[in-house]
Design an enzyme around this catalytic site. Structure first.
Site, PDB file in Angstrom:
ATOM      1  N   SER A 172       0.866  -1.191   0.000  1.00  0.00           N
ATOM      2  CA  SER A 172       0.000   0.000   0.000  1.00  0.00           C
ATOM      3  C   SER A 172       0.892   1.227   0.000  1.00  0.00           C
ATOM      4  O   SER A 172       2.034   1.185   0.484  1.00  0.00           O
ATOM      5  CB  SER A 172      -0.855   0.017   1.271  1.00  0.00           C
ATOM      6  OG  SER A 172      -1.472   1.282   1.431  1.00  0.00           O
ATOM      7  N   TYR A 186      -1.432  -0.647  10.425  1.00  0.00           N
ATOM      8  CA  TYR A 186      -1.570  -0.870   8.977  1.00  0.00           C
ATOM      9  C   TYR A 186      -0.342  -0.326   8.249  1.00  0.00           C
ATOM     10  O   TYR A 186       0.263  -1.010   7.423  1.00  0.00           O
ATOM     11  CB  TYR A 186      -2.846  -0.193   8.475  1.00  0.00           C
ATOM     12  CG  TYR A 186      -3.153  -0.464   7.024  1.00  0.00           C
ATOM     13  CD1 TYR A 186      -3.758  -1.656   6.633  1.00  0.00           C
ATOM     14  CD2 TYR A 186      -2.844   0.466   6.030  1.00  0.00           C
ATOM     15  CE1 TYR A 186      -4.051  -1.912   5.303  1.00  0.00           C
ATOM     16  CE2 TYR A 186      -3.134   0.216   4.698  1.00  0.00           C
ATOM     17  CZ  TYR A 186      -3.742  -0.975   4.333  1.00  0.00           C
ATOM     18  OH  TYR A 186      -4.019  -1.227   3.003  1.00  0.00           O
ATOM     19  N   LYS A 241       2.393  -2.537   6.072  1.00  0.00           N
ATOM     20  CA  LYS A 241       2.591  -2.385   4.627  1.00  0.00           C
ATOM     21  C   LYS A 241       4.039  -1.997   4.291  1.00  0.00           C
ATOM     22  O   LYS A 241       4.574  -2.410   3.256  1.00  0.00           O
ATOM     23  CB  LYS A 241       1.587  -1.383   4.052  1.00  0.00           C
ATOM     24  CG  LYS A 241       0.134  -1.869   4.138  1.00  0.00           C
ATOM     25  CD  LYS A 241      -0.082  -3.181   3.374  1.00  0.00           C
ATOM     26  CE  LYS A 241      -1.541  -3.609   3.348  1.00  0.00           C
ATOM     27  NZ  LYS A 241      -1.761  -4.849   2.561  1.00  0.00           N
TER      28      LYS A 241
HETATM   29  N1  NAD Z   1      -8.977  -0.470  -0.446  1.00  0.00           N
HETATM   30  C1  NAD Z   1      -7.899   0.295  -0.386  1.00  0.00           C
HETATM   31  O1  NAD Z   1      -7.992   1.534  -0.363  1.00  0.00           O
HETATM   32  C2  NAD Z   1      -6.536  -0.319  -0.366  1.00  0.00           C
HETATM   33  C3  NAD Z   1      -5.419   0.501  -0.618  1.00  0.00           C
HETATM   34  C4  NAD Z   1      -4.136  -0.053  -0.611  1.00  0.00           C
HETATM   35  C5  NAD Z   1      -3.967  -1.398  -0.358  1.00  0.00           C
HETATM   36  N2  NAD Z   1      -5.068  -2.180  -0.110  1.00  0.00           N
HETATM   37  C6  NAD Z   1      -4.819  -3.596   0.176  1.00  0.00           C
HETATM   38  O2  NAD Z   1      -5.469  -4.382  -0.806  1.00  0.00           O
HETATM   39  C7  NAD Z   1      -5.815  -5.649  -0.231  1.00  0.00           C
HETATM   40  C8  NAD Z   1      -7.294  -5.906  -0.469  1.00  0.00           C
HETATM   41  O3  NAD Z   1      -8.032  -4.875   0.169  1.00  0.00           O
HETATM   42  P1  NAD Z   1      -9.559  -4.563  -0.154  1.00  0.00           P
HETATM   43  O4  NAD Z   1      -9.679  -3.094  -0.216  1.00  0.00           O
HETATM   44  O5  NAD Z   1     -10.054  -5.384  -1.264  1.00  0.00           O
HETATM   45  O6  NAD Z   1     -10.183  -5.015   1.250  1.00  0.00           O
HETATM   46  P2  NAD Z   1     -11.463  -5.886   1.598  1.00  0.00           P
HETATM   47  O7  NAD Z   1     -11.647  -5.752   3.063  1.00  0.00           O
HETATM   48  O8  NAD Z   1     -12.587  -5.538   0.701  1.00  0.00           O
HETATM   49  O9  NAD Z   1     -10.961  -7.360   1.227  1.00  0.00           O
HETATM   50  C9  NAD Z   1      -9.973  -8.024   1.980  1.00  0.00           C
HETATM   51  C10 NAD Z   1     -10.287  -9.498   1.960  1.00  0.00           C
HETATM   52  O10 NAD Z   1      -9.262 -10.194   2.692  1.00  0.00           O
HETATM   53  C11 NAD Z   1      -9.908 -11.199   3.465  1.00  0.00           C
HETATM   54  N3  NAD Z   1      -9.054 -11.623   4.587  1.00  0.00           N
HETATM   55  C12 NAD Z   1      -8.721 -10.886   5.674  1.00  0.00           C
HETATM   56  N4  NAD Z   1      -7.970 -11.616   6.503  1.00  0.00           N
HETATM   57  C13 NAD Z   1      -7.796 -12.830   5.923  1.00  0.00           C
HETATM   58  C14 NAD Z   1      -7.102 -14.006   6.278  1.00  0.00           C
HETATM   59  N5  NAD Z   1      -6.439 -14.101   7.435  1.00  0.00           N
HETATM   60  N6  NAD Z   1      -7.135 -15.064   5.452  1.00  0.00           N
HETATM   61  C15 NAD Z   1      -7.824 -15.007   4.275  1.00  0.00           C
HETATM   62  N7  NAD Z   1      -8.509 -13.914   3.881  1.00  0.00           N
HETATM   63  C16 NAD Z   1      -8.498 -12.849   4.692  1.00  0.00           C
HETATM   64  C17 NAD Z   1     -11.195 -10.525   3.937  1.00  0.00           C
HETATM   65  O11 NAD Z   1     -12.143 -11.466   4.407  1.00  0.00           O
HETATM   66  C18 NAD Z   1     -11.622  -9.814   2.651  1.00  0.00           C
HETATM   67  O12 NAD Z   1     -12.386 -10.654   1.829  1.00  0.00           O
HETATM   68  C19 NAD Z   1      -5.445  -5.551   1.254  1.00  0.00           C
HETATM   69  O13 NAD Z   1      -4.176  -6.136   1.448  1.00  0.00           O
HETATM   70  C20 NAD Z   1      -5.374  -4.075   1.488  1.00  0.00           C
HETATM   71  O14 NAD Z   1      -4.557  -3.733   2.571  1.00  0.00           O
HETATM   72  C21 NAD Z   1      -6.333  -1.674  -0.115  1.00  0.00           C
END
Ligand code: NAD
Length: 260
Positions: free
Chosen positions: A149, A164, A168
């Site tokens: 991230s 967080y 990251k």
């Molecule tokens: N949404 C944003 O703004 C953003 C920005 C930068 C990075 N990210 C990263 O992208 C990735 C996906 O994020 P997102 O926005 O789709 O979030 P989200 O919450 O919509 O999806 C995350 C998924 O990971 C699953 N998960 C969590 N812990 C788990 C585990 N121990 N085992 C298996 N599955 C697990 C959750 O159940 C969920 O389905 C994450 O790593 C997040 O940190 C997101």
């Protein structure tokens, strides 16, 4: 030059790709788009990813729904066994599962801090290690892609999210370190660092209060969050033979957020 040179270079036909946490959000779109690029898909999720599987199968792709918590070594090992039983190989891993909470150093408990680090950093480590074991044994030139991230570079405002951000930053450096450890096995490890992406993690009112969304709004140099689809080009490139010389690198896709 061969007419279909680029198509072949970016094609994932014949490859098997695992996406963790692909029941929704970024992971769901990545899984769908890796399938569109030709890969057979496996998903690790804690409670099933039926919607994602349906999405992929409706388009004629293959998807395997495996219940596995990425922080649990035994569940991850079992998950990979199932992938091998069904597909016989693993070529690409997208370490996407992640969590976030908004509490400062005094509000959050040490347990909450550990929980976030455990999923975002240790979970990716466990999945990468188990995948690498199989790739080495089967002499597969694999590609491991970690979702980091922009929070690995900056401390977001106005919310407080030290766990967080630290997790990251850890993912970005773990990526480089694993790339160095695995280079002689022909396994590449890279990461992408998105800015804000419109998914449940960043727009769901159960997680993000409307006041926080309003506070973020003027901070986007491109006047909006990214759509998950805007990340998949980089993921497909990193997963494909087109990125052979990219190793240990992080791709920042933040719509200028960290530049201003
Ligand atoms: N949404 C944003 O703004 C953003 C920005 C930068 C990075 N990210 C990263 O992208 C990735 C996906 O994020 P997102 O926005 O789709 O979030 P989200 O919450 O919509 O999806 C995350 C998924 O990971 C699953 N998960 C969590 N812990 C788990 C585990 N121990 N085992 C298996 N599955 C697990 C959750 O159940 C969920 O389905 C994450 O790593 C997040 O940190 C997101």
């Amino acid at each position: 030059m061969k007419e279909n040179y680029l198509e072949e270079l970016f094609s994932l036909k014949g490859k098997v790709a695992l996406v963790t946490g692909a029941g929704r959000g970024i992971g769901q779109v990545i899984a769908r788009d890796l399938a569109r690029a030709g890969a057979d898909i496996a998903i690790f999720s804690r409670s099933g990813a039926a919607d994602t599987v349906k999405l992929i199968e409706e388009e004629g792709g293959k998807a395997l729904d495996i219940i596995a918590d990425c922080t649990k070594e035994d569940q991850v090992t079992e998950g990979f066994k199932k992938i091998l039983e069904v597909y016989g190989r693993i070529d690409v891993v997208v370490n996407n599962a992640g969590v976030c909470y908004h509490k400062d150093i005094f509000e959050a408990s040490v347990e909450e801090f550990r929980w976030c680090l455990d999923i975002n950093l240790t979970g990716e480590y466990i999945v990468a290690r188990e995948a690498a074991r199989i790739m080495i044994e089967k002499k597969i030139a694999g590609s491991i892609i970690n979702i980091a991230s922009m929070s690995g570079y900056i401390a977001n405002v106005p919310q407080r999210q030290v766990a967080y951000n630290a997790s990251k930053a850890g993912v970005i450096h773990m990526t480089k370190s694993l790339a160095v450890e695995l280079v002689d096995y022909n396994i590449r490890v890279n990461s992408i660092s998105p800015g804000y992406v419109a998914t449940p993690m960043s727009v769901d009112p159960d997680f993000v209060e409307p006041e926080l969304l309003a506070a973020w709004e003027p901070l986007f140099p491109m006047h909006r969050m990214a759509k998950p689809e805007e990340l998949t080009g980089a993921i497909i490139w990193l997963a494909s033979d087109a990125s052979h010389y990219a190793n240990g690198t992080d791709i920042l896709i933040d719509g200028l957020y960290t530049a201003v």
